[in-house]
Scaffold this motif. Structure first.
Motif, PDB file in Angstrom:
ATOM      1  N   PRO A  85      -5.082   8.538   3.153  1.00 52.75           N
ATOM      2  CA  PRO A  85      -4.167   8.097   2.088  1.00 52.75           C
ATOM      3  C   PRO A  85      -4.888   8.021   0.739  1.00 52.75           C
ATOM      4  CG  PRO A  85      -4.111   6.593   3.971  1.00 52.75           C
ATOM      5  CD  PRO A  85      -5.273   7.512   4.173  1.00 52.75           C
ATOM      6  N   VAL A  86      -4.133   8.265  -0.344  1.00 52.39           N
ATOM      7  CA  VAL A  86      -4.723   8.181  -1.678  1.00 52.39           C
ATOM      8  C   VAL A  86      -5.122   6.742  -1.986  1.00 52.39           C
ATOM      9  CG1 VAL A  86      -4.371   8.711  -4.109  1.00 52.39           C
ATOM     10  CG2 VAL A  86      -3.203  10.061  -2.382  1.00 52.39           C
ATOM     11  N   PHE A  87      -4.372   5.770  -1.455  1.00 53.95           N
ATOM     12  CA  PHE A  87      -4.679   4.370  -1.785  1.00 53.95           C
ATOM     13  C   PHE A  87      -6.003   3.925  -1.188  1.00 53.95           C
ATOM     14  CE2 PHE A  87      -2.449   3.400   2.293  1.00 53.95           C
ATOM     15  CZ  PHE A  87      -3.351   2.513   2.857  1.00 53.95           C
ATOM     16  N   LYS A 109       0.818  -1.215   0.000  1.00 55.08           N
ATOM     17  CA  LYS A 109       0.000   0.000   0.000  1.00 55.08           C
ATOM     18  C   LYS A 109       0.853   1.268   0.000  1.00 55.08           C
ATOM     19  CE  LYS A 109      -3.759  -1.765  -0.849  1.00 55.08           C
ATOM     20  NZ  LYS A 109      -4.385  -1.415  -2.142  1.00 55.08           N
ATOM     21  N   HIS A 120       1.661   1.494  -3.586  1.00 57.00           N
ATOM     22  CA  HIS A 120       0.441   1.952  -4.255  1.00 57.00           C
ATOM     23  C   HIS A 120       0.324   3.478  -4.129  1.00 57.00           C
ATOM     24  CE1 HIS A 120      -4.071   1.044  -4.956  1.00 57.00           C
ATOM     25  NE2 HIS A 120      -3.961   2.359  -4.955  1.00 57.00           N
ATOM     26  N   GLU A 121       0.510   3.949  -2.873  1.00 54.45           N
ATOM     27  CA  GLU A 121       0.379   5.382  -2.580  1.00 54.45           C
ATOM     28  C   GLU A 121       1.372   6.210  -3.416  1.00 54.45           C
ATOM     29  OE1 GLU A 121      -1.869   6.408  -0.436  1.00 54.45           O
ATOM     30  OE2 GLU A 121      -1.324   8.517  -0.101  1.00 54.45           O
ATOM     31  N   ILE A 133      -4.931  -2.856   7.894  1.00 57.67           N
ATOM     32  CA  ILE A 133      -3.527  -2.687   8.280  1.00 57.67           C
ATOM     33  C   ILE A 133      -3.417  -2.531   9.798  1.00 57.67           C
ATOM     34  CG2 ILE A 133      -1.593  -1.048   8.191  1.00 57.67           C
ATOM     35  CD1 ILE A 133      -2.203  -0.701   5.193  1.00 57.67           C
ATOM     36  N   ARG A 142       0.590   6.059  -7.213  1.00 60.07           N
ATOM     37  CA  ARG A 142      -0.631   6.790  -7.546  1.00 60.07           C
ATOM     38  C   ARG A 142      -0.391   8.296  -7.497  1.00 60.07           C
ATOM     39  NH1 ARG A 142      -6.340   4.090  -5.996  1.00 60.07           N
ATOM     40  NH2 ARG A 142      -7.613   5.932  -5.683  1.00 60.07           N
TER      41      ARG A 142
END
Lengths: 387, 387
Positions: free
Chosen positions: B213-215, A19, A22-23, B225, A26
């Protein structure tokens, strides 16, 4: 359940790493999936080593890709898939023949024996539909003609892969039995036809089937039962488990509860898929690639893998125009977990050594990383020709 | 991922068996959870043997109960839990002392050595809050005073269990170090206080934290998490992983996305929890219980387990009246997976033998099966006194 600490920690580590990746990706405007795979490289044995490849993490990865393909199946209309059937068949067949021939010739020219040549060629033919379909989903392009061709071709591809793998395993073991190879392929084709025709017929006759049981507060658990059952059956007859999961989704989509099923599956798949992408990254063995020779080999095999699959699939899809053929060709390039599994079988049978194994795994991961960044543009260009 | 067939088949089998059991019990108007456990008995090694206890099935069971307690945590208000604090403390402490004394005396009277007596007593004190909280959830009674007392007492119970288990392990290994036992307990209490106080303070200051978070398309993945991280940490310091998961849920519930989190966690938990209930059933070893002597021992230990836990917890809750105390006492009775884990530790350390192990596991499963059918009536009676 006393040994729980370690595995909970590993699942935590890979989820956080995926993640974070991913962040970052993105925020850079790049496909998140690439970040999740790179997160796996960092958390895995290659760098930090807080996450390992073991029975439990493999299971989470497996269920992750099974759920992903089930979800893709639910979102795919059988009718639309059959409409692109002839093109998908051409893409699947040519997308196998060209990489196979390329891999085989390259290994023979380099002086490898027959078993090595067979396994290398098999690893080059494998397509990981999980990666491409995830990106297509994120971009809302599963429903495009190109997306459907890729999905259909991936099924054809997997049937041919059974044939090639059983021949390769036979060669490594010292003898190929044509009758058993033929029967494997016949069983695989029968499985697909029976599930699709029989399954959709049953659900069309009784559209409420998934929510008829009292235990079913929604369609999720009956759907999961069908998914696990068909995934296990597909794996038992030699197909990829994800093909069974995809067919299960395709069939379940005929239920009257299709929308509710999509809504319920989404969080389960969202939870699991990062474990799949992270797992792919964690396969990378940097130590095994730490020599000029290994890097040269990796570059050569990766280029061969990309070029041969692109050319084969492109030729298969050329009837739909250059733009669509480019999208399909590029979408078929990722080898992902399928290439890694094939390389693992070759390693186990002694046909390929640890060095070639590291190189093939590296090739599988690189082909998987290079595809997502280019797909959005190819999808936009392909959509330009209308559907 | 080539060994996937077998494990996919096992997950399929246990899910089908649990859901058939669920279906049958629900049609009979009984608690579905009992059917899911009995489904595990049938699919497991005791009867059909299509499902086994291994690394992968254990992981799915573990994640199942972790998700269940996370979900319960999200649905619990910290404020409400603290309000019943004194009662929960009394229930937790008396609910440990009485069964421990009962188990210890019974083992000593039967001529067992100190290590056996310690482990048997420890197995009798364990409470599986997973079972009761699932039934309370199904009946919408998590929010009742009795439900909150049970949840709070289960946390106290687990802290005391660490102490007892570390003493028992020390006795089996030949020596107890009071300083290390004390430090284990201090660390456990500190963990709980720091997570609850610190976690809620952080989230109250920034209620959008889970979706910042963007994710995070929703609060699910950040929540997962936190859940995996705190579950792993709890397990690492000797607490049950589910206590960490419960605290994670309690903290995450302070987020502004509480409702969205509940909605997203529900399908994930619904998918996983049957693997937990089925796993408990699969522990039963009918062969090990197939003698008059073993059955007599099982009956005796089970009656002792039920009576001692009920009496201890009842006395702890008596200030709230007989009806509430009856609900709390009965709700604390299931030993579930916690009793099985303690018995497994005793078996591994050599303090108890295979026969006693089978008996203790049988006791854990029976105490778990007898509670759900009576809970609905106790909840109705207890609700009669108002809240």
């Amino acid at each position: 359940m006393d040994g729980a600490t370690d595995i909970l920690l590993q699942l935590f580590a890979i989820l956080v790493a995926a993640k974070i990746g991913h962040e970052v990706l993105r925020r850079l405007g790049q496909p998140p999936i690439v970040g999740e795979i790179l997160g796996g490289v960092v958390a895995g044995p290659a760098v930090l080593g807080v996450y390992g490849v073991n029975a439990e993490t493999t299971l989470f990865a497996e269920i992750g890709v099974v759920l992903l393909l089930f979800q893709v199946g639910v979102e795919t209309r059988l009718h639309d898939l059959l409409r692109v059937g002839p093109t998908a068949l051409a893409v699947g067949v040519l997308g196998v023949i060209v990489p196979f021939a390329g891999g085989f010739l390259a290994a023979e020219l380099a002086g490898g024996d027959l078993a090595l040549a067979m396994f290398l060629a098999a690893a080059l033919t494998a397509t990981s539909v999980g990666i491409t379909s995830n990106v297509l989903r994120d971009l809302g392009a599963l429903d495009s003609r190109g997306g459907r061709i890729i999905l259909g071709a991936a099924i054809i591809d997997d049937v041919l892969a059974i044939m090639i793998l059983s021949v390769a395993t036979g060669v490594a073991a010292g003898g190929v039995d044509p009758a058993s190879v033929a029967s494997l392929v016949v069983v695989a084709v029968l499985f697909i036809v029976v599930v699709v025709v029989g399954g959709t017929r049953i659900l069309r006759r009784r559209r409420s089937l998934l929510t008829d049981p009292v235990f079913a507060d929604g369609p999720l658990l009956p759907g999961m039962i069908v998914m696990l059952g068909l995934a296990a059956l597909a794996a038992a007859i030699g197909l990829a488990a994800i093909i069974g999961a995809f067919l299960a989704g395709l069939v379940a989509a005929e239920s009257s509860e299709r929308d509710a099923l999509q809504a319920e599956v989404a969080p389960v798949a969202a939870f699991f898929t990062p474990f799949f992408f992270g797992f792919i990254g964690a396969q990378v063995d940097l130590a095994g690639l730490a020599s000029v020779e290994a890097l040269g080999l990796l570059a050569g095999i990766t280029l061969l893998a990309i070029a041969s699959k692109f050319i084969g699939a492109f030729l298969g899809a050329i009837r739909g125009g250059v733009r669509e053929a480019s999208l399909v060709g590029w979408g078929m390039v990722p080898r992902g977990e399928v290439g890694i599994v094939v390389a693992g079988l070759g390693l186990a049978s002694g046909a390929i050594d640890a060095r070639i194994y590291s190189v093939v795994v590296g090739m599988a991961v690189i082909t998987t990383l290079v595809v997502p960044p280019l797909l959005p543009r190819l999808i936009r260009q392909s959509a330009g020709r209308g559907d």
